[in-house]
Design a protein around this motif. Sequence first.
Motif, PDB file in Angstrom:
ATOM      1  N   UNK A   8       0.836  -1.200   0.000  1.00  0.00           N
ATOM      2  CA  UNK A   8       0.000   0.000   0.000  1.00  0.00           C
ATOM      3  C   UNK A   8       0.870   1.249   0.000  1.00  0.00           C
ATOM      4  N   UNK A   9       0.501   2.217  -0.837  1.00  0.00           N
ATOM      5  CA  UNK A   9       1.282   3.443  -0.966  1.00  0.00           C
ATOM      6  C   UNK A   9       1.339   4.212   0.348  1.00  0.00           C
ATOM      7  N   UNK A  10       0.236   4.162   1.129  1.00  0.00           N
ATOM      8  CA  UNK A  10       0.214   4.916   2.385  1.00  0.00           C
ATOM      9  C   UNK A  10       1.150   4.334   3.444  1.00  0.00           C
ATOM     10  N   UNK A  11       1.617   3.087   3.238  1.00  0.00           N
ATOM     11  CA  UNK A  11       2.542   2.473   4.191  1.00  0.00           C
ATOM     12  C   UNK A  11       4.008   2.737   3.841  1.00  0.00           C
ATOM     13  N   UNK A  12       4.240   3.327   2.680  1.00  0.00           N
ATOM     14  CA  UNK A  12       5.610   3.527   2.192  1.00  0.00           C
ATOM     15  C   UNK A  12       6.319   4.647   2.952  1.00  0.00           C
ATOM     16  N   UNK A  13       7.618   4.475   3.117  1.00  0.00           N
ATOM     17  CA  UNK A  13       8.466   5.493   3.754  1.00  0.00           C
ATOM     18  C   UNK A  13       9.788   5.525   2.998  1.00  0.00           C
TER      19      UNK A  13
END
Length: 489
Positions: A352-357
């Motif tokens: 998921x893109x929102x979990x990326x860092x």
Amino acid sequence: MSRYTPKKSDFHIICEGDTFEKIATKYGFKSAELKRINGMNKITRKDFGRRIALRKEAVCGIQGLVLDAERHPIRGIKYRICVQKLDATRKLPSSGTYDQKKEGKTGVDGLTVRIITESPRDLVDFWVWYPKEGWKLVRSGPSGYGERRITMLSPYVLVKAKTAPHEKKPGEIISPTMKEAPRYDPGKDVQVNPEGEVQAWWGKVSEKFGWRVKDTKTKEGKPVAVVTADGLDLSSLDHYTGEILSEKHFKDAADELGIEVALIKAINEVEAGSSGFMKIGKVTVPKILYERHKFHKFTNGKYTQDNPDLSYPTPYILKKGTYVKSTMKLKSISGEDVDFAYYKRYNKKTDKAEDAISGKQLLGEKVRASGVNTYAAGEENYKRLMRSQKLDKEAAYMCCSWGAFQILGEYATIMGYASAVDFGEKMSQSEAEQLKAFVLYCQKISPGIIPHMKDKNFAGIARAYNGPGYKDYNYDTKIENAYKKWSQK
């Protein structure tokens, strides 16, 4: 509390028709406790065959290990281990109060006490006392499922030494500055076992490694404490003959592969720069690059939990890379199953893109200490090699890229060498030996690269030689530019 060794009777394999209520009745436990210990609400068909714990002692144990910058245990460090339990809604309370707290000092082996949490999702905070700053939070996260040991790596080295006043003689002027001692030179004097009292427990056990302190006196009779660090024992790699690559060497290699001399010179330049060797003190050794994910692979991850800078499921973090948090099962040194949390490269198809860092955020925010999780340069790679070979010498040599052409030691036996250690020693002799290894690599490991070389397909060369991530470093462009330069000479 000593380390608990899980037994077969501590677990149950879920079968068709099982519910937590049935399992609890069978073994005499409460179903609510089994759900909490295993972090589950109910059993579904996808859980058939899964192993669950019956006792929290088997899977909710956690312990801290405090190491110095050279990875030696630090004794006598004041710590606090604080736990917040999950509430009935499976969320942490917002009050910030702790339900369990243990305080003490690390033992001679750098270990804290072992505590048992109520659930693998309980929040565990490790605090360390700094003399000038007071209590400082150094690690915070869920307890995790399995017997866990949390390694906390200090950027400093702690030694115990005595200080004594230097008596001033009549008319004597004492300089306010201190003259720095000459840097330790492994080429001159390999001090694997220097004099003095060993500071670290591991050193006391092996009598080989560790910081040492020796009380002595200067030539003028002034008392002084001499602190000696581990030396890099490079004697097994001190085989350099001084032979450099000649035009004949390049021509013979090019003829054997059926490619242009300029192309081999281009790859040599991009991979090694000016030379495939470097100096550490007075010892000339091959350039190497240590890859921790390879060491993790070759040792089945059994050293990963306690040695994240030497062994880890993924490569060192790149600032321009993108990552997501993940977990995996590990087998510890004692053979126990451990849940290990780590950061892997982000995959837009599965993550998921929102979990990326970003890697820059990871390193900048010190979610992962930069010194532990970034690629090393020069001598630092040898420090990693020396430490990892204490754990598994063959695996340590296998996980390094060697010499001018940066060939991984894992390919050694396929190329005809007796072992990875034998390969490393051969790469220590000369650049001519390193060029021979490059030819063998192309012929036996990556024969598909040869057509790309003949066709001057630089992207194909870079992909075959450096892997699918070659674009991260623009290897194709670098090889092409170097080829153009050498073809004009």
